[in-house]
Design a protein around this motif. Structure first.
Motif, PDB file in Angstrom:
ATOM      1  N   SER A  58       5.860   5.888  -0.965  1.00 45.96           N
ATOM      2  CA  SER A  58       5.858   4.809   0.028  1.00 45.96           C
ATOM      3  C   SER A  58       5.729   3.432  -0.606  1.00 45.96           C
ATOM      4  O   SER A  58       6.147   2.437  -0.018  1.00 45.96           O
ATOM      5  CB  SER A  58       4.725   5.019   1.040  1.00 45.96           C
ATOM      6  N   ARG A  88       7.121   8.096   6.246  1.00 44.33           N
ATOM      7  CA  ARG A  88       6.248   8.357   7.386  1.00 44.33           C
ATOM      8  C   ARG A  88       5.616   9.744   7.245  1.00 44.33           C
ATOM      9  O   ARG A  88       6.157  10.614   6.546  1.00 44.33           O
ATOM     10  CB  ARG A  88       7.030   8.298   8.702  1.00 44.33           C
ATOM     11  N   HIS A 101       2.668   8.333  11.416  1.00 44.93           N
ATOM     12  CA  HIS A 101       1.910   7.283  10.750  1.00 44.93           C
ATOM     13  C   HIS A 101       2.588   6.889   9.436  1.00 44.93           C
ATOM     14  O   HIS A 101       3.277   7.691   8.811  1.00 44.93           O
ATOM     15  CB  HIS A 101       0.487   7.753  10.421  1.00 44.93           C
ATOM     16  N   ARG A 102       2.351   5.664   9.011  1.00 43.52           N
ATOM     17  CA  ARG A 102       2.649   5.296   7.632  1.00 43.52           C
ATOM     18  C   ARG A 102       1.578   5.932   6.744  1.00 43.52           C
ATOM     19  O   ARG A 102       0.442   6.122   7.191  1.00 43.52           O
ATOM     20  CB  ARG A 102       2.647   3.775   7.463  1.00 43.52           C
ATOM     21  N   GLY A 155      -0.360   4.868   4.442  1.00 44.58           N
ATOM     22  CA  GLY A 155      -1.590   4.103   4.315  1.00 44.58           C
ATOM     23  C   GLY A 155      -2.422   4.064   5.582  1.00 44.58           C
ATOM     24  O   GLY A 155      -3.584   3.639   5.552  1.00 44.58           O
ATOM     25  N   GLU A 156      -1.833   4.515   6.695  1.00 51.19           N
ATOM     26  CA  GLU A 156      -2.546   4.507   7.962  1.00 51.19           C
ATOM     27  C   GLU A 156      -3.345   5.776   8.211  1.00 51.19           C
ATOM     28  O   GLU A 156      -4.143   5.836   9.158  1.00 51.19           O
ATOM     29  CB  GLU A 156      -1.551   4.310   9.119  1.00 51.19           C
ATOM     30  N   LEU A 157      -3.131   6.808   7.402  1.00 52.75           N
ATOM     31  CA  LEU A 157      -3.879   8.051   7.591  1.00 52.75           C
ATOM     32  C   LEU A 157      -5.366   7.797   7.373  1.00 52.75           C
ATOM     33  O   LEU A 157      -5.758   7.086   6.445  1.00 52.75           O
ATOM     34  CB  LEU A 157      -3.401   9.126   6.610  1.00 52.75           C
ATOM     35  N   THR A 158      -6.176   8.400   8.201  1.00 52.58           N
ATOM     36  CA  THR A 158      -7.623   8.258   8.024  1.00 52.58           C
ATOM     37  C   THR A 158      -8.088   9.107   6.854  1.00 52.58           C
ATOM     38  O   THR A 158      -7.377  10.017   6.400  1.00 52.58           O
ATOM     39  CB  THR A 158      -8.369   8.708   9.289  1.00 52.58           C
ATOM     40  N   SER A 172       1.813  13.010  16.162  1.00 50.70           N
ATOM     41  CA  SER A 172       1.777  11.560  15.997  1.00 50.70           C
ATOM     42  C   SER A 172       2.378  11.203  14.644  1.00 50.70           C
ATOM     43  O   SER A 172       2.385  12.014  13.714  1.00 50.70           O
ATOM     44  CB  SER A 172       0.339  11.034  16.090  1.00 50.70           C
TER      45      SER A 172
END
Length: 370
Positions: A48, A55, A6-7, A9-12, A4
């Motif tokens: 980023s 990404r 992700h940006r 900042g989107e990582l959990t 998958s």
């Protein structure tokens, strides 16, 4: 294998913790180079904020994160290593024994090509696309600073003796020599960048700090405390005056050397070499395993190194028109540069020419101020 994208900042929080854990355990799994801070989530996140298209590809096995690939993507599907041009270590951060297909990974990322210039060792799927390999010298301090200094003295007794003698003379001539390993004064960073810009101009090289995004990146990383990875500014003072400084990145076990510079007024004392020895001493006391001096042929690196890593440059490509066009533009430029750098009979005249150009630029700048 589930992939998958992700940006940053989107990582959990769980994904970031897994990424950090892979790096912290890398030396136990036979891949210590993966602990390099240029491969950290903190570096990818910082880039980023300064560049578009960053990404993170997350590879999962059994629902659990097994690998992370940070990259930058253009609208046309051209991929580059994160921070290409200023990053000194690139690749896939992965668990031990993971197998992957480079082209399958690119397809999942929507990339036609992925370019790298400091690919870390131990990445066979990417290394198959490497066009050239280069030495990246390191200073091993995992056995402590006295052991490093003993090895330095055994290999090059004159160099070690002369450098330490210059440090003592510097103290007599200019005031007490003082070293700050983690300097938090922003003014000291400004001074370092000014020195480095002047050095670039003096030697005819392009000034990296003339690019606002690089200045912004360094400043952001300066304010990112190295827990577990972040910027580290180290400064050598004579009396109250800074005479040499270095800004780099550190992780739990690696200090990546990045931007060293010094005040030319003190050049006869070799302040840059003194600074690196002090850095090695402090890094050893702080649990660092080695200082990565970075790819490139420099006399000071040969003097300080204990061994060399190997980094590679090249392009992973898929069957795609964009990849064909990109390689056609990039390959000749890199090939010419690498030929000049690797052959002394070509590099030395080119280096002298660049320095002459640098002097002309400096003179014009002085005259424009008069």
């Amino acid at each position: 294998m589930d992939i998958s994208v992700h940006r940053p900042g989107e990582l959990t929080a769980a994904d970031r913790a897994a990424w950090t854990a892979l790096q912290s355990k890398a030396h136990l799994q036979g891949t210590p180079e993966l602990a390099n801070p240029f491969l950290s989530p903190e570096f990818a996140l910082a880039v980023s904020h300064c560049r578009r298209g960053v990404r993170i590809a997350v590879v999962r096995e059994g629902g659990e994160p097994a690998a992370f690939l940070p990259y930058q993507r253009s609208r046309t599907g051209v991929g580059r290593a994160v921070g290409l041009g200023v990053s000194d270590c690139q690749g896939l951060v992965h668990r031990a024994g993971l197998r992957w297909d480079a082209r399958e990974l690119l397809a999942a990322c929507g990339l036609a090509v992925w370019e790298f210039d400091h690919l870390v060792q131990g990445q066979p799927p990417f290394a198959a696309f490497a066009a050239a390999d280069f030495a990246s010298p390191v200073m091993d301090v995992d056995q402590g600073y006295p052991a490093y200094l003993a090895e330095l003295r055994a290999r090059s007794p004159k160099f070690a003796r002369t450098t330490l003698a210059k440090e003592r003379k510097l103290g007599r001539d200019a005031g007490e020599v003082r070293y700050v390993h983690d300097e938090r004064d922003p003014e000291a960073l400004r001074v370092l960048m000014a020195w480095k810009s002047a050095q670039y101009r003096r030697t005819g090289r392009g000034d990296r700090f003339a690019h606002p995004w690089i200045t912004q990146l360094v400043q952001r990383l300066f304010h990112t405390r190295p827990m577990p990875s972040g910027g580290l500014l180290s400064v050598l003072y004579a009396g109250e005056r800074p005479i040499a400084a270095h800004f780099g990145l550190r992780s739990e076990r690696v200090l990546a050397c990045w931007f060293p510079a010094y005040d030319p007024e003190y050049a006869k004392y070799s302040p840059g070499l003194i600074l690196h020895l002090r850095m090695a001493e402090a890094a050893a006391a702080d649990g660092i395993a080695y200082l990565d001096l970075g790819r490139g042929q420099k006399e000071y690196k040969d003097s300080l190194k204990t061994r060399e890593l190997t980094v590679s440059e090249g392009w992973v490509t898929r069957r795609h028109p964009v990849a064909i066009g990109y390689r056609a533009r990039r390959v000749p430029v890199r090939a010419l540069r690498n030929t000049v750098v690797s052959r002394p009979e070509l590099f030395e005249p080119a280096d002298r020419l660049l320095k002459r150009v640098g002097k002309i630029r400096s003179m014009r700048k002085i005259r424009s101020r008069e």
